[in-house]
Design an enzyme around this catalytic site. Structure first.
Site, mmCIF file in Angstrom:
data_model
loop_
_atom_site.group_PDB
_atom_site.id
_atom_site.type_symbol
_atom_site.label_atom_id
_atom_site.label_comp_id
_atom_site.label_asym_id
_atom_site.label_seq_id
_atom_site.Cartn_x
_atom_site.Cartn_y
_atom_site.Cartn_z
ATOM 1 N N CYS A 2 -46.776 -22.581 -6.069
ATOM 2 C CA CYS A 2 -47.501 -21.977 -7.168
ATOM 3 C C CYS A 2 -48.289 -23.009 -7.957
ATOM 4 C CB CYS A 2 -46.519 -21.265 -8.107
ATOM 5 S SG CYS A 2 -45.412 -20.115 -7.267
ATOM 6 N N ILE A 54 -40.033 -16.754 -1.869
ATOM 7 C CA ILE A 54 -38.647 -16.303 -2.038
ATOM 8 C C ILE A 54 -38.621 -15.196 -3.084
ATOM 9 C CG2 ILE A 54 -36.353 -16.985 -2.872
ATOM 10 C CD1 ILE A 54 -36.863 -19.743 -1.707
ATOM 11 N N GLY A 76 -42.605 -24.687 -6.833
ATOM 12 C CA GLY A 76 -41.721 -25.367 -5.892
ATOM 13 C C GLY A 76 -40.664 -24.456 -5.311
ATOM 14 N N SER A 363 -43.309 -30.437 7.510
ATOM 15 C CA SER A 363 -44.015 -31.626 7.973
ATOM 16 C C SER A 363 -43.031 -32.778 8.161
ATOM 17 C CB SER A 363 -45.108 -32.034 6.974
ATOM 18 O OG SER A 363 -44.562 -32.821 5.932
#
Length: 632
Positions: A2, A54, A76, A363
């Site tokens: 976000c 989520i 996050g 990653s």
């Protein structure tokens, strides 16, 4: 993932301009295209853009506690939020959602400022507690998620996930910080806590910031640091076994999502290790994405394809070529301040590719810093061994003189660049390492800058950034020391900044399991001899992954995720570079020595010296000035 913004009146009296808050929030629409939310009350305003990952149905923000006295905006993921939720429920807290965001609210109510020590994840959040008249900001331990702020002369405090949200506030002074310019042309980015603007700052990784009504003071407070405490000696086989267990735990914790999830696959050890671990944890086939280059000297796509075939991933590849430098102005807009890592181009493209298939991608970033994979670590330790053989009082005049008289050989590998080596040996470990990582050494910056600008610096040198971190280092082990310096500078300032902006430009969440703080803490305790062994970087990491990856992946020469700048600047981009470097927008700043700029262009185009990295940094600075209108 976000974007967050906010305005706080430290006097606690003034009404917040809701339309201004909305404009600040909308500068970050790309970070959260799914939903937007605002909250204002006397003295404080909070804004949020949401990318739903989520609790997609009920995780809207700003989010409040039961009596609406505590509000939060959060960027996050908290990966251990289920465990924390169970603990907080047992303590009597009532939840209205199943989101990790609400866990932070109740954790604040229960544990106050120490709540951050319980979170496992990547985060930047701002929490307003009306009863305590307190605004609390926090950034995750490694700096995976960004957070910018400024305290203005009238007592207004503003913050946001990107610098552009602060720039939307009309009263923010846009004066360029000369020290930040010096830092940029040394490191290729502006290290924390500075930004390119004198009056705006980054909240450093592992820090919180508490603002109270009536107290116009913004002093970050550290809550975590990497200790590098070497664990008790264990057999190598035991370390290898535990490494795989720790890696599986870190990767598994990063798989929680209610949206499609995949991974980047460069063909290097780190991303391949993450994909191999994911394959052992997931039932479904993994979506993997890679970037290829027309130039075979930079192309790792064939190795990525090998890993994809072994683990039966749904693999996708796209090719980057010289035409992608059309991204320069777009990159300047994304990063908001000068940023000179040219791998931002393929990173942007691989994020663009990944977003077509997934919303979350894992990653392999962080592996080189954790396990000493960069060649520069090998060079630094070789130089340090020579330094240990004679005192600085002898080394400095001897090698300093040799460094001055020996011709420069940019074309050669660093170990054969005697001038560079002599200059490094004349310094101590920190100065030598700084000299090795600088995109422009001191002598080049001295020629690049105008006399007037050097006077504005008042003697400031970019090495002071590393000196300050070295003074706080918890270790005197040479390898651990330079790793620590990278954790404080290169990792958050370059690598994580690059990935955050490139991914958020495409509303893609990127997770970095190798930077899970528990994994990093464990790995920092592995002896240096198992990280860099016999000239082999990432020794223990590669040994541990031997059952899972081929020797072609593990032991071939490291290529890195870079682009062929030198060829581009002598070929298809020659005219574009010359026009940009000699643009009046750049020259009128008074920062640069035009004669030296022309010298670099002429020498590079003629093939006499490779000035591609300095020229790229100047090119990106010019683009920043043009796109930003800085100083106007």
């Amino acid at each position: 993932m976000c974007g967050i913004v906010g305005i706080f009146d430290t006097r606690g009296e003034r009404e917040i301009d809701r339309q201004l808050l909305s404009r600040m929030n909308e500068t970050q629409h790309h970070r959260g295209p799914d939903e937007g939310g605002l909250h204002t009350e006397r003295g404080v305003g909070l804004g949020h853009r949401r990318l739903s990952i989520i609790d997609v149905s009920t995780g809207q923000q700003p989010l409040f506690n039961e009596d609406n006295s505590v509000a939060i905006v959060f960027n996050g993921e908290i990966y251990n939020f289920h465990e924390l939720m169970d603990e907080l429920l047992a303590l009597g807290h009532v939840f209205r959602t199943r989101s990790d965001t609400e866990v932070i609210v109740h954790a604040w109510e229960q544990w106050g400022e120490t709540c951050v020590q319980r979170f496992r994840g990547m985060f930047a959040f701002a929490l307003w507690d009306r009863n305590r008249k307190t605004l609390f900001l926090a950034r995750d331990r490694l700096g995976i998620k960004p957070l910018y702020y400024a305290l203005l002369p009238d007592g207004t405090f503003i913050f946001g996930s990107e610098l552009k949200s602060l720039k939307a506030f009309p009263q923010l002074p846009r004066e360029i910080d000369p020290c930040a310019v010096e830092d940029y042309f040394a490191y290729g980015y502006v290290p924390e806590p500075r930004t390119i603007y004198r009056h705006a700052f980054k909240l450093p990784p592992g820090h919180t910031l508490t603002m109270k009504a009536g107290d116009a003071c913004a002093t970050p407070k550290r809550y975590w640091d990497l200790a590098f405490k070497v664990a008790a000696t264990a057999a190598q086989a035991s370390v290898e076994e535990e490494l795989i267990e720790q890696l599986r735990d870190a990767v598994n914790s990063h798989l929680v999502a209610e949206v499609p999830l995949g991974a980047f696959l460069s063909g290097g050890v780190d991303s391949a290790g993450v994909v191999a671990t994911m394959a052992g944890l997931m039932n479904d086939s993994i979506n993997t994405c890679s970037i290829a280059f027309n130039n075979p000297g930079y192309d790792e796509s064939v190795f990525a394809a090998q890993v994809a075939q072994r683990y039966a991933t749904r693999h996708h590849t796209e090719t980057v070529d010289a035409d992608d430098v059309s991204l320069i102005d777009k990159l300047a807009g994304l990063y908001d301040e000068p940023y000179a890592d040219s791998s931002a181009i393929p990173t942007y493209r691989v994020c663009q590719l990944a977003k077509k298939r997934v919303t979350v991608a894992l990653s392999g970033d962080g592996g080189d810093e954790i396990f000493a994979g960069y060649r520069r670590y090998r060079y630094a330790m070789a130089e340090q061994r020579v330094r240990s053989m004679m005192p600085l009082a002898i080394r400095k005049p001897l090698f300093g003189t040799l460094g001055k008289v020996y011709p420069k050989a940019d074309w050669a590998p660093r170990m054969f660049r005697a001038k560079t080596t002599f200059e490094a040996l004349a310094r101590d470990l920190v100065e030598g390492y700084f000299h090795g990582v600088s995109i422009m050494p001191d002598r080049v910056r001295d020629q690049l800058f105008s006399d007037r600008f050097r006077q504005q610096l008042q003697g400031y040198r970019a090495i002071e950034v590393m000196r300050a971190h070295a003074a706080q280092s918890p270790t005197d082990d040479p390898l651990s020391m330079v790793q620590y310096l990278d954790f404080k500078t290169y990792l958050p300032g370059d690598i994580l900044t690059k990935v955050d902006r490139a991914s958020m430009a495409h509303s893609l969440e990127v997770r970095v399991p190798l930077l899970d703080h528990k994994f990093v803490e464990w790995a920092s305790g592995v002896p240096s001899s198992l990280k860099l062994n016999g000239g082999q970087g990432k020794y223990i990491f590669k040994k541990s992954l031997q059952p899972h990856l081929s020797d072609d992946i593990l032991y071939r020469p490291k290529m890195g995720f870079s682009v062929p700048l030198a060829d581009w600047f002598r070929g298809p981009l020659r005219d574009k570079v010359r026009k940009a470097v000699l643009n009046p927008v750049l020259l009128d700043t008074g920062i640069f020595n035009e004669t030296y700029l022309r010298h670099m262009l002429d020498q590079h185009e003629a093939g006499v010296k490779d000035y591609s990295t300095p020229l790229w940094s100047v090119l990106m600075f010019e683009s920043f000035l043009r796109v930003d209108g800085a100083g106007n």
